[in-house]
Design a protein around this motif. Sequence first.
Motif, PDB file in Angstrom:
ATOM      1  N   UNK A 197     -12.417  35.576   5.879  1.00 47.43           N
ATOM      2  CA  UNK A 197     -12.277  35.987   4.292  1.00 47.43           C
ATOM      3  C   UNK A 197     -12.650  34.335   3.668  1.00 47.43           C
ATOM      4  N   UNK A 198     -12.425  34.378   2.285  1.00 50.37           N
ATOM      5  CA  UNK A 198     -12.782  33.218   1.341  1.00 50.37           C
ATOM      6  C   UNK A 198     -11.644  32.451   1.735  1.00 50.37           C
ATOM      7  N   UNK A 225     -10.655  29.546   0.134  1.00 49.61           N
ATOM      8  CA  UNK A 225      -9.560  29.142  -0.942  1.00 49.61           C
ATOM      9  C   UNK A 225      -8.546  30.303  -1.351  1.00 49.61           C
ATOM     10  N   UNK A 226      -8.859  31.534  -0.964  1.00 48.91           N
ATOM     11  CA  UNK A 226      -7.824  32.458  -1.385  1.00 48.91           C
ATOM     12  C   UNK A 226      -6.909  32.537  -0.205  1.00 48.91           C
ATOM     13  N   UNK A 227      -7.363  32.402   1.254  1.00 50.43           N
ATOM     14  CA  UNK A 227      -6.422  32.335   2.247  1.00 50.43           C
ATOM     15  C   UNK A 227      -5.530  30.835   2.108  1.00 50.43           C
ATOM     16  N   UNK A 228      -5.831  29.879   1.766  1.00 48.03           N
ATOM     17  CA  UNK A 228      -5.256  28.841   1.445  1.00 48.03           C
ATOM     18  C   UNK A 228      -4.401  28.875   0.351  1.00 48.03           C
ATOM     19  N   UNK A 229      -4.598  29.649  -0.559  1.00 47.99           N
ATOM     20  CA  UNK A 229      -3.768  30.008  -2.035  1.00 47.99           C
ATOM     21  C   UNK A 229      -2.661  30.760  -1.242  1.00 47.99           C
ATOM     22  N   UNK A 275      -0.231  36.013   6.596  1.00 47.20           N
ATOM     23  CA  UNK A 275      -1.446  36.362   6.602  1.00 47.20           C
ATOM     24  C   UNK A 275      -1.665  37.441   7.838  1.00 47.20           C
ATOM     25  N   UNK A 276      -2.101  38.663   7.498  1.00 45.01           N
ATOM     26  CA  UNK A 276      -2.598  39.589   8.715  1.00 45.01           C
ATOM     27  C   UNK A 276      -3.888  39.844   8.579  1.00 45.01           C
ATOM     28  N   UNK A 319     -10.900  31.436   8.500  1.00 46.50           N
ATOM     29  CA  UNK A 319     -10.191  32.506   9.408  1.00 46.50           C
ATOM     30  C   UNK A 319      -8.890  31.995   9.576  1.00 46.50           C
ATOM     31  N   UNK A 320      -7.859  32.846  10.046  1.00 51.17           N
ATOM     32  CA  UNK A 320      -6.705  32.696  10.465  1.00 51.17           C
ATOM     33  C   UNK A 320      -6.211  32.298  11.869  1.00 51.17           C
TER      34      UNK A 320
END
Length: 379
Positions: free
Chosen positions: A94-95, A97-101, A109-110, A329-330
Amino acid sequence: MIDLGCAALPAPEPWLTRAMRGALDELPPYAHTHGDYPAGLPALRQALADRYTARGIPTMPEQIMVTTGAMGAVAAACRLMVRPGERVAVESPSYANILQLMREAGARLVPVAMADRLAGWDIPSWRQVLSAAAPRLAYVIADFHNPTGALATEDQRRQLVDAARSAGTVLIADETMAELRLDDEVELPRPVCAFDPAGSTVITVGSASKTFWAGLRIGWVRAAPDVIRSLVAARAYADLGTPVIEQLAVAWLLNTGGWEEAIEIRRELARGNRDALVGALRRHLPDWEFTVPHGGLTLWARTGGLSGSRIAEAGARLGVRVPSGPRFGVDGAFEGYVRLPFTVGGAVAEKAATRLASAADLVATGATIEAEAPRTYVA
């Protein structure tokens, strides 16, 4: 240094200059007010609502809130709806910056894997996650996904909205790439919000920053009126509002036809850059694997069994900055990938590919790379 960290193009002149002049012409009445419009300027809310209605989703201005970019829109939704420790389902990848936000908001996060070869969403996996994890929110990019470029089908959109509604999950649909179709023969599905026009399950996020110019930090949210009212009320504790002149500029573009003219310039440039980059990669890095997307601004490349993070380190030493796969990624996923944007063309794309090939050679030979791990700016 060739910077491939930012998936954004130069302004589509002369339309930026014209929009700013148009905004200045419209400014005097607003200068006699306090200038605070937490929901956005009425003129821009109306123009955005009209645009959704023209796309087949009847929309009232009361369903729109103007934000400071798409990041501001997603941040507002997270502040309102996600408490620390609550689950949020995200595409994998996924994007970045959104993951970090969301991490910084305390979300758990799943990840949900994307389908192979730009085939969109893996709906059985989404159903399983929504049912088993019951996430409060889910964040998706249906149109020319960042980083992969995937385009979700209309049936996938319908099924995901139905699954989210059944699970009680609010679905944030990011449309920032939706207007960047690069191949005319590709038919665009209906927007995700077409399957939830009232906006009770789907919160749609849009932006001028990817479509028009990253320096024009105007985004928006489309949702049910009660959701918009809650977002506006919560904004008093965040950024209060979005700059008036920039809002007037986007309203001018939407109301004069300048938006469509500018987007066509944007598509032509991105298409040429994409084709130049793909050709250069195939010449200099034939063992890298990727599927060429039909739109958007990004290419997701598998790096021939080499570490994307190590290639990013070597690339920074050799004059090319590139974000590695784990940024998207996560828990460290996608080590064998890098994201490449359609932001350079011609000789620069060729030079970028040759430097990446040199970086890959360094990694493949096990050479010592005397450079700090790069933290490339990603956008």
